[in-house]
Write an enzyme that holds these catalytic residues in place. Structure first.
Site, mmCIF file in Angstrom:
data_model
loop_
_atom_site.group_PDB
_atom_site.id
_atom_site.type_symbol
_atom_site.label_atom_id
_atom_site.label_comp_id
_atom_site.label_asym_id
_atom_site.label_seq_id
_atom_site.Cartn_x
_atom_site.Cartn_y
_atom_site.Cartn_z
ATOM 1 N N ARG A 28 0.884 -1.131 -0.152
ATOM 2 C CA ARG A 28 0.007 -0.154 -0.050
ATOM 3 C C ARG A 28 0.719 1.294 -0.253
ATOM 4 O O ARG A 28 0.695 2.261 -0.804
ATOM 5 C CB ARG A 28 -0.937 -0.096 1.160
ATOM 6 N N ILE A 29 1.810 1.631 0.792
ATOM 7 C CA ILE A 29 2.491 2.736 1.223
ATOM 8 C C ILE A 29 3.591 2.602 0.044
ATOM 9 O O ILE A 29 3.898 3.843 -0.688
ATOM 10 C CB ILE A 29 3.330 2.638 2.629
ATOM 11 N N ASP A 40 9.770 -6.649 -4.902
ATOM 12 C CA ASP A 40 8.667 -7.182 -3.948
ATOM 13 C C ASP A 40 8.300 -8.577 -4.591
ATOM 14 O O ASP A 40 7.574 -8.850 -5.328
ATOM 15 C CB ASP A 40 7.401 -6.337 -3.893
ATOM 16 N N ALA A 86 9.776 2.374 7.482
ATOM 17 C CA ALA A 86 8.920 0.986 7.863
ATOM 18 C C ALA A 86 9.135 0.503 9.108
ATOM 19 O O ALA A 86 8.264 0.892 10.012
ATOM 20 C CB ALA A 86 9.815 -0.108 6.899
ATOM 21 N N ASP A 120 12.758 7.472 9.923
ATOM 22 C CA ASP A 120 11.707 7.776 10.804
ATOM 23 C C ASP A 120 11.432 6.909 12.211
ATOM 24 O O ASP A 120 10.957 6.868 13.050
ATOM 25 C CB ASP A 120 10.422 7.715 10.071
ATOM 26 N N GLU A 174 12.949 2.503 20.217
ATOM 27 C CA GLU A 174 12.297 3.968 20.244
ATOM 28 C C GLU A 174 12.065 4.110 21.612
ATOM 29 O O GLU A 174 11.189 3.267 22.392
ATOM 30 C CB GLU A 174 11.046 3.964 19.128
ATOM 31 N N HIS A 202 9.389 8.594 14.622
ATOM 32 C CA HIS A 202 8.136 7.551 14.399
ATOM 33 C C HIS A 202 6.797 8.413 14.047
ATOM 34 O O HIS A 202 5.921 8.100 14.591
ATOM 35 C CB HIS A 202 7.816 6.566 15.229
ATOM 36 N N ALA A 209 -5.966 14.184 10.967
ATOM 37 C CA ALA A 209 -7.034 13.271 10.157
ATOM 38 C C ALA A 209 -6.608 11.601 10.396
ATOM 39 O O ALA A 209 -7.658 10.831 10.484
ATOM 40 C CB ALA A 209 -7.341 13.776 8.956
#
Ligand SMILES: NC(=O)c1ccc[n+]([C@@H]2O[C@H](COP(=O)([O-])OP(=O)(O)OC[C@H]3O[C@@H](n4cnc5c(N)ncnc54)[C@H](O)[C@@H]3O)[C@@H](O)[C@H]2O)c1
Length: 322
Positions: free
Chosen positions: A152-153, A172, A231, A256, A261, A280, A287
């Site tokens: 999706r991303i 992939d 990811a 990220d 973390e 992150h 939203a």
């Protein structure tokens, strides 16, 4: 029925309460860090909604009343899926709430490196005002973007990047050719790292992807190349990444997500001048957070009403009649 939100980073659970109210579920909230915390907080709970708390076999064994576990967001690596399947516990997630946000963030991290934005900013603040203070900049249309994981991303990243970079290639192995958009060239893993000027990671954390981006693949990268990770932190072997940066193989990296973390104080990654970090935050917009919370809770409402959550990760045992 009672639902435990195991750990929670919002001011209050009003969004989840409003959704779960539709089936009269009581909502309790914990700030569980360990599975022992979850076991204690989950007494009498049929459903769990989890952020980072680990839901392992010990939790499911100690609390057989748990029949459904929902994870906020896409990544379900914090849930022992095999244990859930064995015990007939449904596992659900809310995988599509922030696709646009993560892809936009990955693109922002890519462009911050390509255009050297973060480094130019540091230079201006330090009194150096020159267009090339952060080193030479290559034209974006001359660069190849490599995407690892075209789900999706990854697909959205390809879409929003296609007009910016000269070429988009992706690896992939789990997709059929027809799932690759016409503007994305399919390549294998080795070729991805050898040909891309910038690699963006969009794979889930699995046994196969843990530490995948390590010395072997980083050594294949072109001198001066760049990396983006939105990811999961553990997909990248961070010491190997820092070594590749120091060796001049990579120009920079933007992360990220990190294996731990927040990172412990003094972690070398915090001090590396060519690593750009965000906390992150890729998923985040006002939203997307509401959408995520609504969808996570709606899994349980759907399960109560139809016997199936909205987004099934693990198929559980049929729900006993009320
Ligand atoms: N930083 C954030 O805020 C944030 C937010 C949401 C999701 N994420 C992470 O992004 C990941 C991707 O999300 P998504 O919604 O696109 O998931 P997705 O399941 O739609 O896509 C993942 C893709 O990776 C592919 N894949 C799996 N193993 C692979 C491998 N070894 N090599 C290459 N490809 C492989 C799969 O075939 C799939 O197409 C999530 O698993 C999650 O960990 C991070």
């Amino acid at each position: 029925m009672k639902v435990l939100i195991t750990d929670f980073r919002h001011p209050d659970p009003s969004v989840e309460r409003a959704v779960l109210d539709e089936v009269g579920a009581e909502v309790v909230v914990g700030q569980c860090k360990t599975s022992a915390d979850v076991i204690e907080a989950a007494a009498g709970c049929t459903g769990l909604i989890a952020t980072y708390a680990r839901i392992d076999d010990a939790v499911l064994a100690a609390r057989p009343e748990i029949r459904i576990v929902c994870r906020y967001g896409a990544g379900v690596d914090s849930v022992d899926l095999a244990a859930a399947a064995r015990r007939g516990v449904w596992v659900a997630n809310s995988p599509d709430y922030g696709i646009g946000e993560v892809a936009t963030h990955a693109l922002a991290l890519a462009l911050a490196q390509v255009r050297r934005v973060a480094w130019l900013d540091r230079d201006v603040h330090a009194g150096r005002f020159h267009f090339s203070s952060a080193g030479p900049i290559r034209r974006a249309t001359s660069l190849t973007l490599g995407i690892l994981g075209l789900g999706r991303i990854g697909k959205r990243m390809a879409l929003v990047s296609r007009e910016i970079f000269g070429r988009v290639i992706a690896c992939d192995p789990y997709l059929i050719d027809g799932d690759f958009p016409h503007y994305v060239e399919r390549v294998d893993l080795e070729t991805l790292f050898a040909r891309a000027d910038l690699v963006s990671l969009h794979v889930p954390l699995t046994d196969e992807t843990r530490g995948l981006v390590g010395q072997r693949l980083l050594e294949r990268m072109r001198p001066g190349s760049m990396l983006v990770n939105t990811a999961r932190g553990a997909v990248v072997d961070v010491p190997a990444l820092l070594a590749a940066l120091d060796a001049g193989r990579l120009q920079s990296a933007a992360l990220d997500v990190l294996p731990e973390e927040p990172p412990p104080a003094g972690a070398p990654v915090l001090a590396h001048p060519r690593v750009l970090l965000t906390p992150h935050a890729a998923f985040y917009s006002e939203a997307s957070v509401i959408e995520n919370r609504t969808k996570a809770a709606r899994n349980i409402v759907d399960w109560v009403r139809t016997g199936r959550p909205t987004y099934v990760v693990v198929e559980g045992a049929p729900r006993p009649a009320p």
